[in-house]
Design an enzyme around this catalytic site. Structure first.
Site, short mmCIF file in Angstrom:
data_model
loop_
_atom_site.label_atom_id
_atom_site.label_comp_id
_atom_site.label_asym_id
_atom_site.label_seq_id
_atom_site.Cartn_x
_atom_site.Cartn_y
_atom_site.Cartn_z
N GLY A 90 0.82 -1.21 0.00
CA GLY A 90 0.00 0.00 0.00
C GLY A 90 0.85 1.24 0.00
O GLY A 90 0.95 1.94 1.00
N LEU A 91 1.47 1.52 -1.14
CA LEU A 91 2.37 2.70 -1.21
C LEU A 91 1.56 3.92 -1.60
O LEU A 91 1.76 4.54 -2.66
CB LEU A 91 3.50 2.46 -2.21
CG LEU A 91 4.68 3.44 -2.10
CD1 LEU A 91 5.47 3.22 -0.80
CD2 LEU A 91 5.61 3.32 -3.31
N GLY A 92 0.62 4.27 -0.71
CA GLY A 92 -0.16 5.50 -0.92
C GLY A 92 0.28 6.55 0.09
O GLY A 92 1.48 6.66 0.37
N ASN A 143 -7.05 3.39 9.54
CA ASN A 143 -8.12 3.91 10.40
C ASN A 143 -9.19 2.84 10.57
O ASN A 143 -9.14 1.80 9.90
CB ASN A 143 -8.77 5.13 9.70
CG ASN A 143 -8.10 6.42 10.08
OD1 ASN A 143 -7.45 6.53 11.11
ND2 ASN A 143 -8.23 7.42 9.21
N LYS A 196 -9.60 8.26 18.13
CA LYS A 196 -9.49 8.57 16.69
C LYS A 196 -10.69 8.02 15.95
O LYS A 196 -11.20 8.64 15.01
CB LYS A 196 -8.19 7.97 16.14
CG LYS A 196 -7.92 8.24 14.67
CD LYS A 196 -7.45 9.64 14.42
CE LYS A 196 -7.27 10.00 12.95
NZ LYS A 196 -6.69 9.04 12.06
N ASN A 204 -15.54 12.23 9.07
CA ASN A 204 -15.45 11.68 7.72
C ASN A 204 -16.80 11.57 7.03
O ASN A 204 -16.99 12.13 5.95
CB ASN A 204 -14.72 10.33 7.77
CG ASN A 204 -13.26 10.48 8.21
OD1 ASN A 204 -12.98 11.17 9.18
ND2 ASN A 204 -12.34 9.87 7.49
N GLU A 213 -14.37 4.02 3.28
CA GLU A 213 -14.10 3.10 4.39
C GLU A 213 -15.22 3.10 5.42
O GLU A 213 -15.05 2.66 6.55
CB GLU A 213 -12.78 3.49 5.07
CG GLU A 213 -11.57 3.34 4.17
CD GLU A 213 -10.29 3.58 4.93
OE1 GLU A 213 -10.00 4.74 5.25
OE2 GLU A 213 -9.59 2.60 5.24
N1 LIG Z 1 -4.21 9.81 4.40
C1 LIG Z 1 -4.19 10.15 5.67
O1 LIG Z 1 -3.88 11.31 6.04
C2 LIG Z 1 -4.54 9.15 6.72
C3 LIG Z 1 -4.96 7.88 6.37
N2 LIG Z 1 -5.23 6.98 7.38
C4 LIG Z 1 -5.68 5.62 7.06
O2 LIG Z 1 -4.59 4.90 6.51
C5 LIG Z 1 -5.08 3.89 5.61
C6 LIG Z 1 -4.44 4.08 4.25
O3 LIG Z 1 -4.93 5.32 3.78
P1 LIG Z 1 -4.19 6.16 2.64
O4 LIG Z 1 -2.74 5.90 2.68
O5 LIG Z 1 -4.68 7.56 2.74
O6 LIG Z 1 -4.81 5.47 1.33
P2 LIG Z 1 -4.28 5.58 -0.17
O7 LIG Z 1 -5.44 5.31 -1.04
O8 LIG Z 1 -3.47 6.82 -0.34
O9 LIG Z 1 -3.24 4.36 -0.28
C7 LIG Z 1 -3.66 3.03 -0.39
C8 LIG Z 1 -2.64 2.37 -1.29
O10 LIG Z 1 -2.87 0.96 -1.28
C9 LIG Z 1 -2.64 0.50 -2.59
N3 LIG Z 1 -3.33 -0.76 -2.86
C10 LIG Z 1 -4.66 -0.98 -2.87
N4 LIG Z 1 -4.91 -2.27 -3.17
C11 LIG Z 1 -3.69 -2.85 -3.36
C12 LIG Z 1 -3.27 -4.17 -3.70
N5 LIG Z 1 -4.15 -5.13 -3.94
N6 LIG Z 1 -1.93 -4.44 -3.79
C13 LIG Z 1 -1.03 -3.45 -3.57
N7 LIG Z 1 -1.36 -2.18 -3.26
C14 LIG Z 1 -2.68 -1.89 -3.16
C15 LIG Z 1 -3.18 1.61 -3.49
O11 LIG Z 1 -2.58 1.50 -4.76
P3 LIG Z 1 -3.49 1.49 -6.09
O12 LIG Z 1 -3.22 2.80 -6.73
O13 LIG Z 1 -2.91 0.35 -6.87
O14 LIG Z 1 -4.94 1.28 -5.72
C16 LIG Z 1 -2.72 2.85 -2.73
O15 LIG Z 1 -1.44 3.25 -3.18
C17 LIG Z 1 -6.61 4.08 5.59
O16 LIG Z 1 -7.22 3.21 6.52
C18 LIG Z 1 -6.78 5.53 6.04
O17 LIG Z 1 -8.05 5.76 6.62
C19 LIG Z 1 -5.07 7.29 8.71
C20 LIG Z 1 -4.67 8.54 9.08
C21 LIG Z 1 -4.42 9.57 8.13
C1 LIG Z 2 -8.56 13.80 11.39
C2 LIG Z 2 -9.26 13.74 10.04
C3 LIG Z 2 -10.74 13.83 10.18
C4 LIG Z 2 -8.72 14.94 9.28
O1 LIG Z 2 -9.47 15.27 8.18
C5 LIG Z 2 -8.91 12.40 9.37
O2 LIG Z 2 -8.41 11.50 10.02
C6 LIG Z 2 -9.29 12.08 7.97
O3 LIG Z 2 -9.48 12.97 7.17
O4 LIG Z 2 -9.38 10.84 7.70
#
Ligand SMILES: NC(=O)C1=CN([C@@H]2O[C@H](COP(=O)(O)OP(=O)(O)OC[C@H]3O[C@@H](n4cnc5c(N)ncnc54)[C@H](OP(=O)(O)O)[C@@H]3O)[C@@H](O)[C@H]2O)C=CC1
Ligand SMILES: CC(C)(CO)C(=O)C(=O)O
Length: 374
Positions: A13-15, A119, A224, A232, A327
């Protein structure tokens, strides 16, 4: 240093979260960080178009630096070398977890350290019931509760908008192991390779790491969770930036939080009985759950969501605007699931889930059939 002696961390999950973690692991540890992409196509795009480079623009710092790192090695299911996985970080969205982890199951052993950095709640049940049903084959499981705010700028470059930190704890596979002694934290600190890596002095300082017992982390996770149960879905449903609704969202937040707490207090009974039951027992850390009241949490959610993150758009609103799945099933939907299991009512959260689905469906319809308002 030879590859053999370097810790290896696979990131699924390189997001936003995967990148913010990868950049600091590369900068502040000796780990070999290996992103796992969903397909050969995605892997090749990363390697050929982005030249295996990831970027993080830390806009919470005055100079807003862009930090770029080159990833030494990346894989996908088709290329994966087949070696047992030492450390696996799951930073996909919650609902993507099962599909993402499935190709790598043959390489996950009881010696693997697996950490969920997501989350919401409910992924543990998916892991127990659908992914690792055989208890004897389950990996070491950890949970990270991350409060950094990150969003995509373009390609493999992300914006690190808010620096808050991350709390980690060993996640018990069994509900009767929810309360942990401080000695377990000490044991993992001295023996577990992933904990040692994430709690390494340089990385821990830069990333804001805290390693605690599960009950201490759970208090933060529920805090959280309540923030996410309010901010959300409501911003997604009414389609607003976090701070816009500050003066008007109190009543609906109070309704959501009151129902959530009624259910969480039954589902996580050991946590809410902890302060009395473990009072004065030195082998257990002190815990104060007094923050988890409807009145206090309503104020805290508005403070964190509408003040500290005033200009942010929640991840769920972003998902509905970009017509992506949300989610909500692991946030308000999980409250509904818990309520059903406990024979309690969850009509407020059930309606919130339905309104999020309505918002997503409406946005998708407008995208394909036009917006009747214009
Ligand atoms: N963003 C934030 O500020 C915050 C996020 N979170 C939580 O963290 C978690 C991740 O969120 P976030 O990073 O924002 O999400 P993103 O959508 O940015 O990243 C998810 C990544 O997972 C990859 N992925 C999905 N399916 C697969 C698969 N089958 N194999 C390999 N890679 C895959 C996606 O790539 P692809 O492009 O291929 O789909 C994408 O790069 C969530 O639960 C979110 O609620 C918690 C706090 C803050
Ligand atoms: C804290 C908050 C609500 C900030 O927007 C968040 O965790 C989200 O956007 O998923």
């Amino acid at each position: 240093m030879t590859l053999a002696s370097r810790p290896i961390v696979h990131i699924l999950g390189l997001g936003s979260m995967g990148t913010v973690l990868a950049v600091d692991l590369i900068r502040f540890t000796n780990a070999l960080v290996v992103p796992l992409f969903r397909s050969q196509e995605k892997l090749e795009t990363f390697q050929k178009t982005a030249h295996s480079k990831i970027g993080l623009r830390k806009i919470y710092l005055e100079e807003k630096p862009l930090i770029e790192c080159t990833v030494e090695k990346a894989e996908c299911p088709e290329t994966f070398g087949g070696e047992p996985i030492e450390n696996l970080v799951i930073t996909t969205k919650t609902y993507q977890t099962k599909e993402a982890i499935t190709p790598y199951l043959p390489y996950i052993t009881p010696n693997t350290n697996l950490i969920l950095i997501q989350n919401g709640l409910g992924v543990l049940e998916v892991l127990k019931e659908e992914i690792f049903p055989d208890a004897a084959k389950r990996p070491n499981l950890f949970q990270g509760v991350i409060s950094h705010g990150v969003y995509q700028e373009s390609g493999f470059t992300y914006v690190h908008a808010g620096w808050v930190g991350m709390q980690i704890a060993r996640l018990p596979w069994n509900e009767n192991e929810l309360i942990q002694k401080s000695s377990l934290v000490e044991k993992d600190s001295s023996e577990n390779a992933l904990v040692q890596l994430l709690m390494g002095q340089r990385f821990a300082k830069e990333f804001g790491m805290k390693h605690t017992t599960y009950q201490e982390m759970l208090l933060g996770q529920l805090f959280k969770f309540l923030v996410n149960c309010c901010m959300n879905p409501v911003t997604a449903i009414v389609d607003c930036v976090n701070g816009e609704m500050k003066d008007h969202c109190g009543p609906v937040f109070q309704s959501i939080i009151a129902e959530c707490l009624d259910i969480l207090k039954v589902a996580y009974k050991p946590l809410f009985e902890y302060k009395v039951k473990y009072h004065g027992m030195s082998e257990y850390p002190k815990l104060d759950d007094s923050i988890l009241t409807t009145e206090n949490m309503t104020k805290e959610v508005i403070r964190i969501g509408c003040d500290l993150n005033a200009r942010n758009s929640t991840s769920m609103r972003q998902d509905t605007l970009y017509l992506r799945e949300t989610e909500v099933a692991y946030i308000n939907g999980y409250v509904v699931t818990l309520a059903k299991r406990l024979n309690l009512s969850a009509n407020v959260n059930k309606t919130i889930v339905e309104l999020v689905q309505l918002r997503l469906g409406l946005n998708r319809t407008r995208a394909t059939q036009g917006d009747w308002r214009s």
